[in-house]
Design a protein around this motif. Sequence first.
Motif, mmCIF file in Angstrom:
data_model
loop_
_atom_site.group_PDB
_atom_site.id
_atom_site.type_symbol
_atom_site.label_atom_id
_atom_site.label_comp_id
_atom_site.label_asym_id
_atom_site.label_seq_id
_atom_site.Cartn_x
_atom_site.Cartn_y
_atom_site.Cartn_z
ATOM 1 N N PHE A 212 -16.696 -33.067 -5.374
ATOM 2 C CA PHE A 212 -18.015 -32.643 -4.909
ATOM 3 C C PHE A 212 -17.853 -31.951 -3.562
ATOM 4 O O PHE A 212 -16.896 -32.190 -2.838
ATOM 5 C CB PHE A 212 -18.956 -33.840 -4.716
ATOM 6 N N SER A 213 -18.829 -31.144 -3.226
ATOM 7 C CA SER A 213 -18.836 -30.533 -1.894
ATOM 8 C C SER A 213 -19.229 -31.604 -0.877
ATOM 9 O O SER A 213 -19.656 -32.706 -1.241
ATOM 10 C CB SER A 213 -19.853 -29.390 -1.850
ATOM 11 N N ARG A 214 -19.127 -31.269 0.392
ATOM 12 C CA ARG A 214 -19.515 -32.220 1.438
ATOM 13 C C ARG A 214 -20.980 -32.617 1.280
ATOM 14 O O ARG A 214 -21.339 -33.786 1.399
ATOM 15 C CB ARG A 214 -19.265 -31.610 2.813
ATOM 16 N N GLN A 215 -21.846 -31.658 1.008
ATOM 17 C CA GLN A 215 -23.266 -31.956 0.810
ATOM 18 C C GLN A 215 -23.470 -32.822 -0.428
ATOM 19 O O GLN A 215 -24.343 -33.684 -0.443
ATOM 20 C CB GLN A 215 -24.077 -30.659 0.694
ATOM 21 N N GLY A 216 -22.668 -32.612 -1.447
ATOM 22 C CA GLY A 216 -22.752 -33.461 -2.635
ATOM 23 C C GLY A 216 -22.445 -34.910 -2.305
ATOM 24 O O GLY A 216 -23.124 -35.833 -2.778
ATOM 25 N N TRP A 217 -21.403 -35.134 -1.481
ATOM 26 C CA TRP A 217 -21.064 -36.497 -1.062
ATOM 27 C C TRP A 217 -22.183 -37.111 -0.225
ATOM 28 O O TRP A 217 -22.472 -38.300 -0.357
ATOM 29 C CB TRP A 217 -19.759 -36.515 -0.277
ATOM 30 N N VAL A 218 -22.830 -36.290 0.619
ATOM 31 C CA VAL A 218 -23.945 -36.792 1.434
ATOM 32 C C VAL A 218 -25.080 -37.243 0.530
ATOM 33 O O VAL A 218 -25.671 -38.307 0.737
ATOM 34 C CB VAL A 218 -24.417 -35.712 2.433
ATOM 35 N N GLU A 219 -25.391 -36.455 -0.469
ATOM 36 C CA GLU A 219 -26.477 -36.801 -1.400
ATOM 37 C C GLU A 219 -26.141 -38.062 -2.202
ATOM 38 O O GLU A 219 -27.009 -38.911 -2.423
ATOM 39 C CB GLU A 219 -26.783 -35.631 -2.336
ATOM 40 N N ALA B 12 -27.355 -45.552 -1.089
ATOM 41 C CA ALA B 12 -27.972 -46.373 -0.039
ATOM 42 C C ALA B 12 -29.371 -46.796 -0.452
ATOM 43 O O ALA B 12 -29.751 -47.965 -0.275
ATOM 44 C CB ALA B 12 -28.010 -45.605 1.277
ATOM 45 N N ILE B 13 -30.140 -45.880 -1.030
ATOM 46 C CA ILE B 13 -31.499 -46.211 -1.480
ATOM 47 C C ILE B 13 -31.451 -47.228 -2.605
ATOM 48 O O ILE B 13 -32.224 -48.191 -2.630
ATOM 49 C CB ILE B 13 -32.243 -44.929 -1.906
ATOM 50 N N VAL B 14 -30.533 -47.052 -3.547
ATOM 51 C CA VAL B 14 -30.376 -48.005 -4.644
ATOM 52 C C VAL B 14 -30.008 -49.380 -4.102
ATOM 53 O O VAL B 14 -30.559 -50.405 -4.529
ATOM 54 C CB VAL B 14 -29.321 -47.504 -5.664
ATOM 55 N N MET B 15 -29.098 -49.421 -3.136
ATOM 56 C CA MET B 15 -28.660 -50.692 -2.571
ATOM 57 C C MET B 15 -29.805 -51.408 -1.857
ATOM 58 O O MET B 15 -29.975 -52.620 -2.015
ATOM 59 C CB MET B 15 -27.496 -50.452 -1.609
#
Length: 66
Positions: free
Chosen positions: A20-27, A33-36
């Motif tokens: 994934f791109s860096r932005q993909g990893w951020v997403e 985090a939201i799921v957790m």
Amino acid sequence: MVDSSGREYGRQAFAPGFIFSRQGWVEIHRLLAIVMVGLVLVHLYLHWDWIADMTRRILGGRDKLR
């Protein structure tokens, strides 16, 4: 950055862009985090009676917490 031997170091030494791109990893990180947080809230909801009972027991059996 590159040192005298030609090796990279610093922020770009490990760039997991092969999946994934860096932005993909951020997403992905944000979504997980939201799921957790959601799972923690569900866990607290499901065990709220136990939490309240233990709190009452620790605070000396006060019944005002419910």
